[in-house]
Motif scaffolding. Structure first.
Motif, PDB file in Angstrom:
ATOM      1  N   VAL A   7       1.943  13.476 -13.895  1.00  0.00           N
ATOM      2  CA  VAL A   7       1.530  12.320 -14.685  1.00  0.00           C
ATOM      3  C   VAL A   7       0.952  11.271 -13.726  1.00  0.00           C
ATOM      4  O   VAL A   7       1.687  10.736 -12.884  1.00  0.00           O
ATOM      5  N   PRO A   8      -0.334  10.976 -13.783  1.00  0.00           N
ATOM      6  CA  PRO A   8      -0.903   9.954 -12.893  1.00  0.00           C
ATOM      7  C   PRO A   8      -0.413   8.560 -13.274  1.00  0.00           C
ATOM      8  O   PRO A   8      -0.030   8.319 -14.420  1.00  0.00           O
ATOM      9  N   GLY A   9      -0.430   7.662 -12.312  1.00  0.00           N
ATOM     10  CA  GLY A   9       0.010   6.301 -12.566  1.00  0.00           C
ATOM     11  C   GLY A   9      -0.417   5.358 -11.463  1.00  0.00           C
ATOM     12  O   GLY A   9      -0.861   5.778 -10.386  1.00  0.00           O
ATOM     13  N   GLU A  40       8.811   8.076 -19.903  1.00  0.00           N
ATOM     14  CA  GLU A  40       7.985   7.009 -20.468  1.00  0.00           C
ATOM     15  C   GLU A  40       8.508   5.622 -20.107  1.00  0.00           C
ATOM     16  O   GLU A  40       7.753   4.643 -20.125  1.00  0.00           O
ATOM     17  N   ASP A  41       9.797   5.515 -19.797  1.00  0.00           N
ATOM     18  CA  ASP A  41      10.370   4.215 -19.462  1.00  0.00           C
ATOM     19  C   ASP A  41       9.887   3.687 -18.100  1.00  0.00           C
ATOM     20  O   ASP A  41      10.042   2.493 -17.823  1.00  0.00           O
ATOM     21  N   LEU A  42       9.340   4.554 -17.274  1.00  0.00           N
ATOM     22  CA  LEU A  42       8.922   4.163 -15.925  1.00  0.00           C
ATOM     23  C   LEU A  42       7.491   3.632 -15.978  1.00  0.00           C
ATOM     24  O   LEU A  42       6.531   4.333 -15.635  1.00  0.00           O
ATOM     25  N   ASP A  43       7.356   2.398 -16.400  1.00  0.00           N
ATOM     26  CA  ASP A  43       6.041   1.794 -16.611  1.00  0.00           C
ATOM     27  C   ASP A  43       5.252   1.711 -15.296  1.00  0.00           C
ATOM     28  O   ASP A  43       5.735   1.179 -14.297  1.00  0.00           O
ATOM     29  N   GLY A  44       4.050   2.255 -15.310  1.00  0.00           N
ATOM     30  CA  GLY A  44       3.172   2.174 -14.151  1.00  0.00           C
ATOM     31  C   GLY A  44       3.416   3.209 -13.074  1.00  0.00           C
ATOM     32  O   GLY A  44       2.675   3.255 -12.090  1.00  0.00           O
ATOM     33  N   TRP A  45       4.431   4.035 -13.238  1.00  0.00           N
ATOM     34  CA  TRP A  45       4.744   5.029 -12.202  1.00  0.00           C
ATOM     35  C   TRP A  45       3.887   6.286 -12.371  1.00  0.00           C
ATOM     36  O   TRP A  45       3.583   6.715 -13.474  1.00  0.00           O
ATOM     37  N   ALA A  46       3.557   6.885 -11.241  1.00  0.00           N
ATOM     38  CA  ALA A  46       3.064   8.259 -11.215  1.00  0.00           C
ATOM     39  C   ALA A  46       4.274   9.160 -10.952  1.00  0.00           C
ATOM     40  O   ALA A  46       5.270   8.717 -10.374  1.00  0.00           O
ATOM     41  N   GLY A  47       4.185  10.403 -11.380  1.00  0.00           N
ATOM     42  CA  GLY A  47       5.323  11.268 -11.114  1.00  0.00           C
ATOM     43  C   GLY A  47       5.239  12.612 -11.790  1.00  0.00           C
ATOM     44  O   GLY A  47       4.220  12.978 -12.390  1.00  0.00           O
ATOM     45  N   MET A  48       6.332  13.335 -11.695  1.00  0.00           N
ATOM     46  CA  MET A  48       6.441  14.672 -12.262  1.00  0.00           C
ATOM     47  C   MET A  48       7.341  14.618 -13.496  1.00  0.00           C
ATOM     48  O   MET A  48       8.525  14.300 -13.400  1.00  0.00           O
ATOM     49  N   LYS A  49       6.767  14.898 -14.644  1.00  0.00           N
ATOM     50  CA  LYS A  49       7.537  14.979 -15.879  1.00  0.00           C
ATOM     51  C   LYS A  49       8.209  16.345 -15.932  1.00  0.00           C
ATOM     52  O   LYS A  49       7.534  17.371 -15.999  1.00  0.00           O
ATOM     53  N   GLN A  50       9.536  16.361 -15.902  1.00  0.00           N
ATOM     54  CA  GLN A  50      10.259  17.624 -15.805  1.00  0.00           C
ATOM     55  C   GLN A  50      10.356  18.372 -17.139  1.00  0.00           C
ATOM     56  O   GLN A  50      10.949  19.448 -17.192  1.00  0.00           O
ATOM     57  N   ASN A  51       9.782  17.805 -18.206  1.00  0.00           N
ATOM     58  CA  ASN A  51       9.799  18.465 -19.519  1.00  0.00           C
ATOM     59  C   ASN A  51      11.221  18.846 -19.931  1.00  0.00           C
ATOM     60  O   ASN A  51      11.498  19.986 -20.327  1.00  0.00           O
ATOM     61  N   GLU A  60       0.782  -1.235   0.000  1.00  0.00           N
ATOM     62  CA  GLU A  60       0.000   0.000   0.000  1.00  0.00           C
ATOM     63  C   GLU A  60       0.816   1.287   0.000  1.00  0.00           C
ATOM     64  O   GLU A  60       0.233   2.364  -0.101  1.00  0.00           O
ATOM     65  N   THR A  61       2.132   1.208   0.091  1.00  0.00           N
ATOM     66  CA  THR A  61       2.923   2.434   0.059  1.00  0.00           C
ATOM     67  C   THR A  61       2.952   2.994  -1.357  1.00  0.00           C
ATOM     68  O   THR A  61       3.363   2.314  -2.298  1.00  0.00           O
ATOM     69  N   GLY A  62       2.496   4.227  -1.512  1.00  0.00           N
ATOM     70  CA  GLY A  62       2.493   4.863  -2.823  1.00  0.00           C
ATOM     71  C   GLY A  62       3.881   5.317  -3.228  1.00  0.00           C
ATOM     72  O   GLY A  62       4.762   5.543  -2.391  1.00  0.00           O
TER      73      GLY A  62
END
Length: 347
Positions: free
Chosen positions: A323-325, A275-286, A265-267
């Motif tokens: 980016v939600p994930g 894009e390589d981080l499959d399934g991850w949520a995070g901040m796309k730094q552009n 349960e730890t997020g």
């Protein structure tokens, strides 16, 4: 306009004559001509230099952040009619004199420096490069020399990640921080995290878990030691975070070793999502926009004939995008147990 294909002496002579005659540029006409030039396929203007300042010759292609910088700067340079030639500062036999000679032979007047991993300090002895050419750094503020910078707004990035975690229903965000990276960006990750915590009750403000890892290795490499993992488990047990903000995907493996509810349960929220981080949520730094911004800053310097170390370095920061994930969903609530109540007197 200080066109890079014209000799500097010619530009200065024409500008001196224009100033003597009282010429002033018309902003409206300049804007119209810029639009007309942009509507045409750009002709070749000049060549820019891209300097890899890391001791790792292939780092610009190995680490996704740097790859995106390079992609963005090459695309932007191509749009504007500029070529880009690559140079490695630590190449065998690469002296300041040789590098300056190559630049002059290739008519390079402006350079972009990437992967400066020595706390913003470039090797001594190369002063003639920074003093005689226009220069922009990517990602890390230059301390020696202090030149213009294009980078991500890491302070805002981590605050936004924190806010997204709270919006998803997490209440105890924790930060797993590579100290070497945080030092390189002048503490903007740790500073943003501490600032974001001020909106929480004191008991929910968790101390940062800090570790050290090399800066010049791809994120796919394993990080940490058994000692780091032991400290991580102790920190999880004592602080009980329900979501982790981090910079390395290997943290997911660390969490999985915990087993039980913590592993399930730890997020997880990555602070430099790709894009390589499959399934991850995070901040796309552009990061591609950072490379493009570096080119725009550099070409602007060349048009204004601003060569050498600036008196007042400028910093252009690029915002990140959430980016939600699957790695950071709203925490599942514990199922409530209900007991049937019998009516008084029933059996």
């Amino acid at each position: 306009r200080n066109h890079p294909r014209l000799r500097r002496e010619t530009c200065e002579k024409v500008q001196a004559a224009a100033q003597k005659l009282g010429y002033r540029p018309n902003a409206v006409v300049s804007h119209l001509l810029a639009q007309l030039r942009a509507s045409r396929t750009p002709k070749y203007q000049a060549t820019l230099g891209l300097i890899n300042a890391s001791e790792n010759a292939s780092i610009l292609s190995e680490i996704h952040t740097f790859r995106e910088w390079v992609r963005g700067l090459r695309e932007r340079a191509d749009q504007l009619g500029y070529g880009v030639n690559d140079f490695w500062l630590h190449e065998k036999g690469m002296t300041p004199q040789r590098l300056a000679g190559i630049f002059r032979a290739q008519n390079i007047r402006g350079v972009i420096v990437a992967a400066c991993l020595s706390n913003g300090k470039l090797p001594s002895g190369f002063e003639q490069i920074w003093e005689n050419f226009a220069c922009v750094m990517l990602g890390v503020r230059g301390l020696r020399p202090a030149v213009h910078l294009a980078c991500n707004d890491q302070f805002s990035t981590i605050r936004r990640a924190f806010e997204e975690a709270l919006r998803l229903g997490y209440t105890r965000p924790g930060l797993v921080l590579n100290e070497n990276i945080d030092d390189l960006i002048e503490g903007r990750f740790s500073g943003g995290f501490v600032a974001a915590q001020l909106g929480l009750p004191v008991k929910q403000r968790l101390p940062i878990f800090r570790f050290q890892s090399a800066l010049d290795v791809p994120l796919t490499n394993k990080i940490g030691t058994s000692e780091v993992l032991r400290r991580f488990k102790d920190w999880i047990k004592s602080q009980q975070p329900d979501v982790l903000l981090c910079q390395h995907p290997e943290v997911r493996t660390w969490v999985e070793t915990l087993g039980g509810k913590a592993a399930r349960e730890t997020g997880l929220i990555h602070l430099d999502w790709c894009e390589d981080l499959d399934g991850w949520a995070g901040m796309k730094q552009n990061n591609h926009l950072i490379g493009a911004a570096g080119v725009d800053m550099l070409i602007g310097q060349l048009h204004r004939n601003e060569l050498g170390v600036p008196s007042f370095p400028k910093c252009l920061v690029v915002d990140s995008t959430w980016v939600p994930g699957e790695s950071a969903r709203a925490p599942r609530s514990e199922p409530k147990t209900t007991r049937s109540r019998r009516a008084p007197g029933s059996r």
